[in-house]
Enzyme design. Structure first.
Site: not given
Length: 402
Positions: A173, A346, A377
């Site tokens: 991320s 996600d 995610h």
């Protein structure tokens, strides 16, 4: 003083409540909720070191190292891998689920010298050479500074310490966002990266479905003004009261355990089948780990502008940048071999945004779509079956670039 007294009383009340239900909670869960990253590694028999890296602008970063494992003892010359966490997270993301599930243990068992960064402002990097973390100047940063200063300084430190010329990078991320920033600003570091492995690659956020992030983007200027007026410059990491609350409410058998997953789902995407409910108290004890409010605002700016660029300081842009609008990141500078690992469910690194980023990066050599439609995610670090769904593939890819 009054606030600290109230917190202390609440902590005692929650501790008593947890003590009453402790028989329902496995002792390892209670212990793991209180141990830090170094303590977790050592508890499960893995060597662990903490290194303090001072950045060029004076931040003191806690960098964690696992140089070996019971299967692969520490030794000079091991291939080096750096793991970088996501937004509001820390090195604990790669450790807290235990040796059977967490990436740091798997890499150490596979013969890697594992290093884990902690971005400025999280629980392990809340010190500065001259500034107090109670002041606004300490928190005057977004993920731009994490990428342009923190990560390059950490890489330099690791390579000097290990005697290596280059390393492999794994980011999740915001750990990927900061990497794109680093390469855009300092393309020299392409020489120091053997391969970059992007878990939930994040830059553009046109298609995000997270209600929290969309709300912030919609009311960005109002929220920013309110935070400034209230003197709220950072997100607090979990404290003892939060830990006790998680143990009380999220353990197996607790009547409201399911609610402990709801906030996570609203950020990351719903996937009930991959939630390790038993470990929820440990997850909530380590996350959130703290961050600057400017980091979240920077993401919201990206949603509104639809441009991957530096932080928008408004009227101060001319002073900061010498131009009215923030400079755009030059993704053409990201030249080291890059591998994508992404998913269809996600909500933060949505498929359309991953596709847009893929088209702009010049050297993406592989795209791996996790073969589970519901994978979200945060499943990239905490899913029950993350080893078979993702990490076995990742380990094979890393081996190819040693």
């Amino acid at each position: 003083m009054m606030k600290s007294v109230v917190y202390s009383v609440l902590a005692v009340v929650l501790l008593l409540a947890v003590t009453q239900t402790a028989g329902q909670i496995h002792p390892d869960i209670i212990e793991d909720a209180h141990l830090d990253s170094i303590g977790l590694l050592r508890k499960y028999g893995y060597p662990a070191e903490e290194h303090i890296v001072e950045t060029d602008d004076g931040y003191l970063l806690g960098v964690h190292r696992c140089p070996g494992s019971p299967l692969s003892p520490p030794a000079p010359g091991k291939p080096v891998v750096l793991l970088q966490h996501g937004m509001l997270s820390s090195s604990a993301d790669y450790i807290l689920m235990g040796p059977d599930t967490s990436l740091a243990y798997m890499l150490a068992d596979a013969g890697y010298d594992v290093w884990m960064g902690n971005a400025r402002g999280n629980r392990y990097s809340r010190r500065h050479r001259f500034r107090s973390n109670e002041t606004q100047t300490f928190w005057d940063f977004s993920w731009h500074e994490v990428g342009s200063i923190d990560i390059p300084n950490v890489i330099d430190y690791i390579l000097i310490r290990t005697g290596q010329q280059s390393l492999q990078y794994v980011g999740h991320s915001q750990g990927t966002t900061a990497y794109w920033v680093m390469m855009s600003q300092h393309p020299y570091y392409n020489r120091r990266i053997k391969s970059m492995h992007a878990l939930a690659p994040a830059a553009y956020m046109h298609n995000t479905r997270s209600p929290y992030v969309l709300f912030l983007a919609t009311f960005l200027y109002t929220t920013d003004l309110m935070l400034q007026m209230m003197g709220t410059w950072w997100f607090e990491p979990t404290n003892e009261m939060n830990i006790q609350g998680g143990l009380q409410n999220c353990h197996d058998g607790a009547p409201f355990q399911a609610m402990c997953s709801i906030n996570t789902f609203l950020i990351a995407g719903f996937n009930t089948e991959e939630v390790n409910s038993t470990m929820l108290p440990v997850i909530h004890a380590h996350s959130p780990a703290g961050a600057s409010t400017m980091q979240m605002i920077h993401h919201a700016q990206t949603i509104r502008s639809r441009i991957f660029r530096q932080y928008d300081h408004g009227a101060m842009n001319m002073i900061r940048y010498g131009q009215l609008t923030p400079p755009v990141y030059n993704l053409a500078n990201v030249q080291a071999p890059t591998l994508f690992y992404h998913s269809t469910n996600d909500w933060m690194a949505a498929p359309g945004d991953v596709e847009l980023l893929y088209r702009e990066l010049p050297n993406v050599v592989k795209r791996y779509l996790v073969p589970l439609p519901a994978f979200n995610h945060l499943d990239f670090v905490w899913a029950i079956n993350v080893r078979s769904l993702l990490y076995n593939e990742l380990l094979a890819d890393l081996k190819a670039y040693v």
